[in-house]
Design a protein around this motif. Structure first.
Motif, PDB file in Angstrom:
ATOM      1  N   ALA A 102       0.896  -1.331  -0.116  1.00 58.56           N
ATOM      2  CA  ALA A 102      -0.034   0.035   0.209  1.00 58.56           C
ATOM      3  C   ALA A 102       0.727   1.140  -0.130  1.00 58.56           C
ATOM      4  O   ALA A 102       0.642   2.425  -0.815  1.00 58.56           O
ATOM      5  CB  ALA A 102      -0.963  -0.001   1.178  1.00 58.56           C
ATOM      6  N   SER A 105       2.484   1.321  -3.362  1.00 59.49           N
ATOM      7  CA  SER A 105       1.649   1.908  -4.313  1.00 59.49           C
ATOM      8  C   SER A 105       1.443   3.474  -4.378  1.00 59.49           C
ATOM      9  O   SER A 105       1.247   4.109  -5.437  1.00 59.49           O
ATOM     10  CB  SER A 105       0.083   1.249  -3.957  1.00 59.49           C
ATOM     11  OG  SER A 105      -0.625   1.631  -5.063  1.00 59.49           O
ATOM     12  N   ILE A 149      -4.086   3.078  -3.339  1.00 59.83           N
ATOM     13  CA  ILE A 149      -4.094   2.808  -2.086  1.00 59.83           C
ATOM     14  C   ILE A 149      -5.137   1.788  -1.721  1.00 59.83           C
ATOM     15  O   ILE A 149      -4.973   0.643  -1.053  1.00 59.83           O
ATOM     16  CB  ILE A 149      -3.927   3.873  -1.183  1.00 59.83           C
ATOM     17  CG1 ILE A 149      -2.632   4.767  -1.458  1.00 59.83           C
ATOM     18  CG2 ILE A 149      -4.050   3.543   0.387  1.00 59.83           C
ATOM     19  CD1 ILE A 149      -2.752   5.969  -0.754  1.00 59.83           C
ATOM     20  N   ALA A 152      -4.683  -1.648  -3.133  1.00 56.29           N
ATOM     21  CA  ALA A 152      -3.437  -2.205  -2.641  1.00 56.29           C
ATOM     22  C   ALA A 152      -3.848  -2.777  -1.097  1.00 56.29           C
ATOM     23  O   ALA A 152      -3.557  -3.981  -0.803  1.00 56.29           O
ATOM     24  CB  ALA A 152      -2.387  -1.370  -2.479  1.00 56.29           C
ATOM     25  N   LEU A 153      -4.403  -2.086  -0.272  1.00 53.39           N
ATOM     26  CA  LEU A 153      -4.910  -2.595   1.055  1.00 53.39           C
ATOM     27  C   LEU A 153      -5.981  -3.717   0.793  1.00 53.39           C
ATOM     28  O   LEU A 153      -5.982  -4.742   1.678  1.00 53.39           O
ATOM     29  CB  LEU A 153      -5.676  -1.358   1.702  1.00 53.39           C
ATOM     30  CG  LEU A 153      -4.638  -0.343   2.270  1.00 53.39           C
ATOM     31  CD1 LEU A 153      -5.672   0.751   2.587  1.00 53.39           C
ATOM     32  CD2 LEU A 153      -3.986  -0.969   3.380  1.00 53.39           C
ATOM     33  N   GLY A 202      -2.776  -0.397  -8.260  1.00 56.84           N
ATOM     34  CA  GLY A 202      -2.446  -0.647  -7.015  1.00 56.84           C
ATOM     35  C   GLY A 202      -2.292  -2.179  -6.452  1.00 56.84           C
ATOM     36  O   GLY A 202      -1.522  -2.536  -5.834  1.00 56.84           O
ATOM     37  N   ALA A 206       0.729  -4.099  -5.120  1.00 57.49           N
ATOM     38  CA  ALA A 206       0.478  -5.042  -3.868  1.00 57.49           C
ATOM     39  C   ALA A 206       0.920  -6.356  -4.007  1.00 57.49           C
ATOM     40  O   ALA A 206       1.783  -7.063  -2.928  1.00 57.49           O
ATOM     41  CB  ALA A 206      -0.766  -5.037  -3.218  1.00 57.49           C
TER      42      ALA A 206
END
Length: 236
Positions: A102, A105, A149, A152-153, A202, A206
């Motif tokens: 994250a 990214s 973000i 990615a999370l 993203g 990740a």
């Protein structure tokens, strides 16, 4: 011993980086005027702008809050997934490695923004309005940092959830990431292709982080005493 630090799924990590590069090639060329994806995205943005033209000023505040709350919710989901996986080396290692993606990214997105330098639609397109305050010139549009973000999370949650066997959390995270992206278009500060590119970009970053760092993270987790001791590999 050293072979344990070599990512077993390195082809998957390389594929993720190739896809990320492909996203930049398709969605973020220098000459957007000749990009059919940009034409479609611009038309869809105008349609959404027309549909939200009658919304009150509070709608912009709400859309901004949805985006920020979505990121906080995804971070909380990842924390919960790691808590559920405490004592389980692979769950912790995968979640931590992908979670680092994250941050990766966010940095990568900022770097891409500065290279592509795509103007925000709320300033580039005449006759449109934005529910939220339009960012100043120099705060570029592609790709959407919030979307990158969030994706990615969400990817970190999906990987940790898969390792822990909790599919429902993975689905919730994926849906939340998409909602974050949609809110950025509704607010008027991003084109749809900014969001689509950000989500894919993203997620790929990740995934690449997860492949590269999981072996190292697993070693660290065991050494600090949070993971299970090394076991003989089981084949099923």
């Amino acid at each position: 011993m050293r072979s344990r630090l070599i990512p077993r799924n390195w082809p998957l990590g390389m594929a993720a980086l190739i896809v990320a590069a492909g996203v930049l090639a398709v969605f973020g060329p220098a000459d957007v005027a000749d990009n059919p994806v940009f034409g479609w995205s611009s038309a869809l943005y105008r349609d959404i702008d027309t549909a939200t033209a009658s919304w009150g000023a509070s709608a912009g505040t709400i859309s901004d809050l949805v985006a920020e709350a979505g990121l906080v919710a995804l971070a909380a989901m990842l924390a919960v997934s790691l808590w559920w996986g405490r004592g389980e080396t692979r769950t912790l290692a995968v979640g931590l490695a992908a979670g680092a993606g994250a941050a990766g990214s966010a940095l990568a997105t900022l770097a891409v923004k500065s290279v592509v330098a795509e103007e925000r639609p709320c300033t580039a397109l005449p006759g449109v309005h934005a529910l939220s305050e339009c960012p100043p010139l120099g705060d570029w549009s592609f790709p959407s940092n919030h979307s990158g973000i969030a994706a990615a999370l969400a990817t970190a949650v999906v990987l940790a959830g898969y390792a822990a066997g909790r599919l429902w959390m993975s689905v919730l995270a994926a849906v939340t990431a998409v909602i974050v992206g949609i809110s950025r278009v509704v607010s008027g500060v991003h084109y749809p292709h900014d969001v689509a590119g950000g989500l894919v970009f993203g997620s790929c970053i990740a995934l690449a982080f997860a492949v590269a760092l999981t072996p190292v993270a697993a070693t660290v987790v065991r050494r600090v005493g949070f993971g299970t001791p090394p076991r003989e590999p089981a084949h099923s």
